[in-house]
Structure formats: C-alpha cells, structure tokens
Design an enzyme around this catalytic site. Structure first.
Site, short mmCIF file in Angstrom:
data_model
loop_
_atom_site.label_atom_id
_atom_site.label_comp_id
_atom_site.label_asym_id
_atom_site.label_seq_id
_atom_site.Cartn_x
_atom_site.Cartn_y
_atom_site.Cartn_z
N GLU A 1 93.78 -79.68 41.80
CA GLU A 1 92.92 -78.50 41.65
C GLU A 1 93.77 -77.32 41.20
O GLU A 1 94.84 -77.08 41.77
CB GLU A 1 92.24 -78.20 42.99
CG GLU A 1 91.30 -77.03 42.95
CD GLU A 1 90.62 -76.79 44.30
OE1 GLU A 1 89.79 -75.88 44.36
OE2 GLU A 1 90.95 -77.49 45.30
N ASN B 1 89.76 -77.21 37.34
CA ASN B 1 89.55 -75.85 37.80
C ASN B 1 88.04 -75.70 37.89
O ASN B 1 87.39 -75.43 36.89
CB ASN B 1 90.15 -74.83 36.85
CG ASN B 1 89.95 -73.40 37.34
OD1 ASN B 1 89.12 -73.13 38.20
ND2 ASN B 1 90.71 -72.48 36.77
N ARG C 1 91.80 -63.12 47.51
CA ARG C 1 90.54 -62.55 47.01
C ARG C 1 89.51 -62.50 48.14
O ARG C 1 89.85 -62.61 49.30
CB ARG C 1 90.07 -63.37 45.82
CG ARG C 1 91.11 -63.29 44.66
CD ARG C 1 90.67 -63.96 43.42
NE ARG C 1 89.46 -63.32 42.90
CZ ARG C 1 88.72 -63.84 41.94
NH1 ARG C 1 89.05 -65.00 41.40
NH2 ARG C 1 87.64 -63.23 41.51
N ARG D 1 87.25 -62.11 29.96
CA ARG D 1 86.74 -61.70 31.28
C ARG D 1 87.91 -61.34 32.19
O ARG D 1 88.80 -62.15 32.43
CB ARG D 1 85.94 -62.86 31.89
CG ARG D 1 85.46 -62.61 33.28
CD ARG D 1 84.69 -63.84 33.79
NE ARG D 1 84.47 -63.74 35.20
CZ ARG D 1 84.89 -64.62 36.10
NH1 ARG D 1 85.54 -65.70 35.71
NH2 ARG D 1 84.65 -64.44 37.37
N ALA E 1 83.97 -71.07 40.34
CA ALA E 1 83.19 -70.71 41.53
C ALA E 1 82.58 -71.93 42.21
O ALA E 1 82.26 -71.87 43.40
CB ALA E 1 82.11 -69.71 41.15
N HIS F 1 93.69 -73.09 40.17
CA HIS F 1 93.02 -71.78 40.10
C HIS F 1 94.01 -70.81 39.47
O HIS F 1 95.17 -70.74 39.88
CB HIS F 1 92.61 -71.29 41.49
CG HIS F 1 91.55 -72.14 42.09
ND1 HIS F 1 90.23 -72.02 41.74
CD2 HIS F 1 91.62 -73.14 42.99
CE1 HIS F 1 89.52 -72.91 42.41
NE2 HIS F 1 90.35 -73.62 43.17
N PRO G 1 82.57 -73.13 35.50
CA PRO G 1 81.84 -71.98 34.97
C PRO G 1 82.72 -70.76 34.73
O PRO G 1 83.66 -70.48 35.48
CB PRO G 1 80.80 -71.69 36.05
CG PRO G 1 81.26 -72.37 37.27
CD PRO G 1 82.08 -73.53 36.82
N ASN G 2 82.38 -70.07 33.67
CA ASN G 2 82.97 -68.81 33.23
C ASN G 2 84.37 -68.94 32.65
O ASN G 2 84.90 -67.97 32.11
CB ASN G 2 82.96 -67.76 34.36
CG ASN G 2 81.56 -67.43 34.77
OD1 ASN G 2 80.70 -67.19 33.93
ND2 ASN G 2 81.30 -67.44 36.06
N TYR H 1 93.02 -62.69 34.96
CA TYR H 1 93.10 -64.04 34.39
C TYR H 1 93.99 -64.13 33.17
O TYR H 1 94.24 -65.23 32.67
CB TYR H 1 91.70 -64.54 34.05
CG TYR H 1 90.79 -64.64 35.24
CD1 TYR H 1 91.02 -65.58 36.24
CD2 TYR H 1 89.70 -63.80 35.38
CE1 TYR H 1 90.20 -65.67 37.34
CE2 TYR H 1 88.86 -63.89 36.48
CZ TYR H 1 89.12 -64.82 37.46
OH TYR H 1 88.29 -64.91 38.55
#
Length: 172
Positions: free
Chosen positions: A122, A98, A131, A42, A101, A124, A34-35, A47
């Site tokens: 994985e 990735n 964070r 964004r 969330a 990110h 998502p996103n 990012y």
C-alpha cells in the site's frame, strides 16, 4: 499437430515447453484510486507537481530494469478497482495500490485483496498519520505486506523495490 505451437498444449503444460533460455516476465499491477488522476493539479503543496502519468512512467522504467512488466490503472470508481484486483488474481505477481480515500472506507476493496494470493503493498503520497484522524486507519493495511506513506511520489518506487525483494527478483 501441424501449425500448433504452445497454444495447443493443455493449460497445466503451458510453461513446460519453454526453452531454458526463455523467461516469463512477472507483471506488477499498479492500482490508483480516486482523485489520483488529478495528481500534479490537486493540492500540489501536499502531493507534488508530478502527474500520475509521470509516476507511472517512472515506475515502469524501474520495473523494466528489475525485470518486471507493469500494468498501471487508475479509477475513481470502487467497482472498477475491485474488478482490477480480481483480474490480478490471474495475471499479476504482485499489487502496488494507492487506494486513496477508499483506504479508509472500502471493505469491498479489502475483500477483493483478501482473495488475491500474491504480495500487496500500500502506498500513500502523504503521511496519512499526520492528517485528519479519520485517515489514520486503512482497511487495505490489514491485508498489505507493507505500507509506504509520506515519501511523496517516490513511495511508488520504494514499493517497487520492496516488491522485487518479496518476489525474489534478486534471485533471477
């Protein structure tokens, strides 16, 4: 049979008919959660300005150079990500994911990955450990052979380099 090539062979014999000079290209699935469709728009300070299409193209070029095919997908919907992982069981040599969330919340994605027998890496873009505390734990990490975080979009290409090693691309 007349007019029948490899397609008429029994499934267990499908690759026995390959000539020595033919190779079967392994496919890597690049799955984004998502996103990530908003990449480049964004929070570019976190990012970056590259779009997801830019990332997929860069990874595809590198995958081709390493002798792999790449299937890239993104979804904001957990079920679509699970369906793609299920599809990978039949057609992917490895998964680079990735989960966004969903890393921190999705047991469904973890369960789907647990049913997949190939290597999982994985990625990110940000360093999730710098964070918010809730981002420090990833369900996906408990299945992944490795996690790459905090290297920006370059993390995808680093994951592909590692995937090549895991799949023995250097031996090909």
């Amino acid at each position: 049979m007349v007019g029948c090539e490899r397609a008429c062979l029994a499934p267990q014999n499908l690759y026995l008919d390959l000539k020595a000079s033919e190779t079967v290209t392994q496919t890597i699935f690049l799955i984004n959660g998502p996103n990530l469709n908003l990449l480049g728009l964004r929070q570019p300070e976190m990012y970056g300005r590259e779009t997801l299409a830019d990332v997929a193209q860069n990874v595809r070029v590198k995958a081709t150079a390493l002798g792999f095919a790449l299937e890239a997908m993104q979804s904001n919907h957990e079920g679509a990500l699970v369906d793609t992982i299920h599809q990978a069981r039949q057609s992917a040599a490895g998964i680079i994911i990735n989960p966004g969330a969903y890393s921190h919340t999705s047991i469904a994605i973890l369960d789907a990955l647990m049913s997949y027998e190939g290597p999982v890496l994985e990625v990110h873009i940000s360093n999730i450990h710098k964070r918010e505390t809730f981002r420090h734990y990833s369900y996906v990490s408990t299945r992944a052979e490795g996690v790459i975080a905090g290297f920006g979009t370059q993390g995808y290409e680093l994951a592909l380099d590692r995937m090549a090693v895991l799949l023995g691309a250097a031996a090909r």
